[in-house]
Scaffold this active site. Structure first.
Site, mmCIF file in Angstrom:
data_model
loop_
_atom_site.group_PDB
_atom_site.id
_atom_site.type_symbol
_atom_site.label_atom_id
_atom_site.label_comp_id
_atom_site.label_asym_id
_atom_site.label_seq_id
_atom_site.Cartn_x
_atom_site.Cartn_y
_atom_site.Cartn_z
ATOM 1 N N GLU A 25 40.008 28.898 43.053
ATOM 2 C CA GLU A 25 39.104 30.050 43.206
ATOM 3 C C GLU A 25 37.877 29.939 42.299
ATOM 4 O O GLU A 25 37.851 29.117 41.367
ATOM 5 C CB GLU A 25 39.844 31.357 42.898
ATOM 6 C CG GLU A 25 40.369 31.438 41.471
ATOM 7 C CD GLU A 25 40.592 32.867 40.972
ATOM 8 O OE1 GLU A 25 39.665 33.687 41.076
ATOM 9 O OE2 GLU A 25 41.701 33.135 40.470
ATOM 10 N N LYS A 87 31.340 39.288 42.487
ATOM 11 C CA LYS A 87 32.781 39.053 42.597
ATOM 12 C C LYS A 87 33.166 39.519 43.993
ATOM 13 O O LYS A 87 32.967 40.680 44.335
ATOM 14 C CB LYS A 87 33.511 39.874 41.524
ATOM 15 C CG LYS A 87 35.018 39.896 41.678
ATOM 16 C CD LYS A 87 35.660 40.748 40.594
ATOM 17 C CE LYS A 87 37.096 41.091 40.950
ATOM 18 N NZ LYS A 87 37.687 42.051 40.012
ATOM 19 N N VAL A 107 41.272 35.750 44.321
ATOM 20 C CA VAL A 107 42.458 35.151 44.947
ATOM 21 C C VAL A 107 42.487 35.500 46.441
ATOM 22 O O VAL A 107 42.677 34.633 47.297
ATOM 23 C CB VAL A 107 43.750 35.628 44.240
ATOM 24 C CG1 VAL A 107 44.992 35.265 45.046
ATOM 25 C CG2 VAL A 107 43.830 35.031 42.834
ATOM 26 N N SER A 141 45.219 45.655 43.641
ATOM 27 C CA SER A 141 44.340 44.552 44.032
ATOM 28 C C SER A 141 44.543 44.154 45.497
ATOM 29 O O SER A 141 45.674 44.093 45.990
ATOM 30 C CB SER A 141 44.609 43.343 43.146
ATOM 31 O OG SER A 141 43.860 42.243 43.610
ATOM 32 N N LYS A 160 48.860 39.169 34.239
ATOM 33 C CA LYS A 160 48.633 39.750 32.910
ATOM 34 C C LYS A 160 49.192 41.155 32.861
ATOM 35 O O LYS A 160 49.132 41.881 33.849
ATOM 36 C CB LYS A 160 47.131 39.867 32.658
ATOM 37 C CG LYS A 160 46.466 38.572 32.344
ATOM 38 C CD LYS A 160 45.102 38.842 31.707
ATOM 39 C CE LYS A 160 44.482 37.542 31.265
ATOM 40 N NZ LYS A 160 43.866 36.813 32.371
HETATM 41 N N1 PSU Z 1 43.589 37.952 36.631
HETATM 42 C C1 PSU Z 1 43.382 37.037 35.658
HETATM 43 N N2 PSU Z 1 42.269 36.278 35.704
HETATM 44 C C2 PSU Z 1 41.333 36.392 36.699
HETATM 45 C C3 PSU Z 1 41.578 37.355 37.725
HETATM 46 C C4 PSU Z 1 42.716 38.097 37.641
HETATM 47 O O1 PSU Z 1 44.208 36.926 34.762
HETATM 48 O O2 PSU Z 1 40.332 35.668 36.687
HETATM 49 C C5 PSU Z 1 40.607 37.471 38.868
HETATM 50 C C6 PSU Z 1 41.119 36.721 40.116
HETATM 51 O O3 PSU Z 1 40.008 36.214 40.824
HETATM 52 C C7 PSU Z 1 41.793 37.819 40.923
HETATM 53 C C8 PSU Z 1 40.855 38.993 40.627
HETATM 54 O O4 PSU Z 1 41.880 37.550 42.289
HETATM 55 O O5 PSU Z 1 40.511 38.847 39.261
HETATM 56 C C9 PSU Z 1 41.523 40.322 40.899
HETATM 57 O O6 PSU Z 1 40.577 41.328 40.800
HETATM 58 P P1 PSU Z 1 40.937 42.811 41.333
HETATM 59 O O7 PSU Z 1 42.003 43.297 40.406
HETATM 60 O O8 PSU Z 1 39.643 43.559 41.202
HETATM 61 O O9 PSU Z 1 41.385 42.648 42.740
HETATM 62 MN MN MN Z 2 41.159 46.999 41.784
#
Ligand code: PSU
Ligand code: MN
Length: 304
Positions: A25, A87, A107, A141, A160
């Site tokens: 990614e 993003k 992702v 997510s 995390k």
């Molecule tokens: N979690 C991590 N590192 C990252 C991401 C998530 O520990 O770099 C990034 C990935 O690209 C993941 C995105 O797909 O953040 C998720 O963002 P959201 O929670 O806004 O969907």
């Molecule tokens: Mn979100």
């Protein structure tokens, strides 16, 4: 489709000849780490995949094209541009393409594009999930929905604990996404090998994992398998320390009212600053570890 998708010659060739390919990614580059470490890491990840006998396909949206197997120059461009690159998760994809803009793929979006190109495996650091308080904020997510819909399996180091790991695992269970622990019963929490939550299945070899992926494919069960690979012991962080750091970062995000797609990058940046880069080093090492396992699984998969 052809007008939107650009696949490098090397990757096209590899897919046609059933050679092992691992997708990567680009949000981790632009939004997950600071420059120039992000670019160094992205290039090293590609190198590790090659050393382990597979071909890396870093994915991004460049000038509105869904690009598979971007060049080192393009990786550098995205890394330098950092947070100024959009993003892009599933919802952003059609708009960025229509406008001819750049986008760093999360992702979810990387899975969508990898699938269009015919790639079955993807390695990264951490996946998105249900945020803490998600039962009221509904901050879940789009990665989780994608894992349940799109047939590209993902190697990660768990998630995390900026997320609610319990709710994240429940969500995956509801959506029918198998969670496999590589040589572990524990769902790893990114910086630490343990989280207190269990995976669904422990598997001890890349071949065992590849076999499960193949069966899922042959049964035409849509969606991914999530492969959780714990951070190597020597790079893992002290649980009490990192828990406190995350707690403080989440509190600050809440008090500043950070929301939506900004919350994950905000927390990643805070954690790196509070630990003065120590968490970044762990982050980098676990990505390397996932790249290696991804390449090994991809190799087994192409030989089955
Ligand atoms: N979690 C991590 N590192 C990252 C991401 C998530 O520990 O770099 C990034 C990935 O690209 C993941 C995105 O797909 O953040 C998720 O963002 P959201 O929670 O806004 O969907
Ligand atoms: Mn979100």
């Amino acid at each position: 489709m052809k007008e939107y998708l650009v696949v490098s010659k090397e990757i096209k060739d590899a897919i046609e000849n059933n050679k092992p390919v691992v997708a990567l990614e680009s949000t981790i580059i632009s939004h997950g780490m600071p420059y120039p470490k992000n670019v160094e890491t992205a290039l090293k990840v590609e190198e590790i995949i090659r050393e382990n006998g597979a071909i890396p396909a870093t994915i991004a949206i460049i000038n509105g094209k869904l690009s598979v197997g971007i060049s080192p120059e393009q990786i550098d461009y995205l890394g330098k541009k950092g947070l100024a690159v959009a993003k892009s998760s599933r919802r952003d994809l059609p708009i960025l393409v229509a406008r001819g803009e750049d986008g760093a793929t999360t992702v979810a979006t990387t899975m969508i594009i990898a699938n269009l190109a015919g790639i079955k495996l993807f390695a990264t650091g951490g996946v998105g999930g249900v945020h803490r308080g998600g039962e009221t904020t509904m901050d879940i997510s789009a990665d989780l929905e994608e894992l349940s819909n799109t047939n590209v399996s993902v190697v990660c180091a768990g998630a995390k604990s900026i997320l609610d790991l319990g709710l994240t695992l429940e969500y995956l269970e509801t959506k029918g996404v198998p969670v496999i622990g590589y040589k572990t019963e524990e769902f790893p929490a990114f910086y630490t090998r343990e989280s207190g939550f269990k995976v669904n299945y422990k598997m001890d070899s890349p071949l065992e994992i590849a076999k499960a992926l193949k069966v899922k494919d042959e049964l035409r069960l849509k969606g991914a398998v999530l492969i959780a690979n714990p951070i190597p012991e020597e790079y893992s962080m002290d649980k009490t320390e990192i828990d406190k750091v995350i707690e403080d970062a989440v509190e600050e995000a809440n008090s500043l009212g950070v929301k939506g797609k900004d919350i994950t990058p905000f927390l990643l940046d805070k954690i790196q600053k509070i630990t003065e880069g120590r968490s970044l080093e762990s982050n980098i090492q676990l990505v390397y570890n996932n790249a290696k396992l991804g390449a090994q699984i991809a190799r087994e998969l192409s030989s089955l």
